[in-house]
Design a protein around this motif. Structure first.
Motif, short mmCIF file in Angstrom:
data_model
loop_
_atom_site.label_atom_id
_atom_site.label_comp_id
_atom_site.label_asym_id
_atom_site.label_seq_id
_atom_site.Cartn_x
_atom_site.Cartn_y
_atom_site.Cartn_z
N THR A 1 1.37 0.75 -4.61
CA THR A 1 0.12 1.40 -5.01
C THR A 1 0.30 2.82 -5.56
O THR A 1 -0.34 3.16 -6.55
N GLN B 1 -7.33 -6.44 -8.15
CA GLN B 1 -6.11 -5.63 -8.22
C GLN B 1 -5.50 -5.45 -6.84
O GLN B 1 -4.29 -5.61 -6.67
N SER B 2 -6.31 -5.13 -5.83
CA SER B 2 -5.76 -4.91 -4.50
C SER B 2 -5.22 -6.20 -3.88
O SER B 2 -4.22 -6.18 -3.17
N GLY C 1 0.81 -1.21 0.00
CA GLY C 1 0.00 0.00 0.00
C GLY C 1 0.84 1.27 0.00
O GLY C 1 0.48 2.27 -0.60
N SER D 1 -5.24 -0.25 -1.76
CA SER D 1 -4.82 -1.52 -1.16
C SER D 1 -5.93 -2.06 -0.27
O SER D 1 -6.91 -1.38 0.01
N ILE E 1 -1.84 -6.89 -5.63
CA ILE E 1 -0.83 -5.96 -5.14
C ILE E 1 -0.38 -6.37 -3.74
O ILE E 1 0.82 -6.36 -3.43
#
Length: 89
Positions: free
Chosen positions: A48, A64-65, A44, A55, A68
């Motif tokens: 990000t 996507q979060s 994050g 995040s 990541i």
């Protein structure tokens, strides 16, 4: 409710990251949750801002979060392996 979702998703992310880095035999459930949450926090703050989005620490729960956060957890385990063994697998 967000805290419970964060713990469950963080645990799953930590477990998948430990399977990718082959450290699952050394870790238990508690350490998987910690790795997942710290990896999400790391992602994050670092990943990000470069690619945009949110995040899971911000409450966003989408593909996507999660990806990541998984990348952040894998990076965290690689850093730990680097200092522990001298090599990042």
């Amino acid at each position: 409710m967000n805290l419970i979702i964060l713990l469950v998703v963080g645990g799953l992310i930590g477990w998948v990251a430990s399977m990718i880095m082959r450290t699952d035999a050394q870790q238990g459930i508690f350490l998987n949750v910690i790795v997942g949450i710290v990896g999400a926090l790391l992602a994050g703050f670092i990943i990000t801002p470069f690619i945009g989005g949110a995040s899971i620490m911000d409450g966003a729960l989408n593909v996507q979060s999660i990806l990541i956060s998984l990348v952040g957890a894998v990076i965290l385990l690689a850093i730990v392996n680097l200092f522990r063994r001298g090599t990042a697998r």
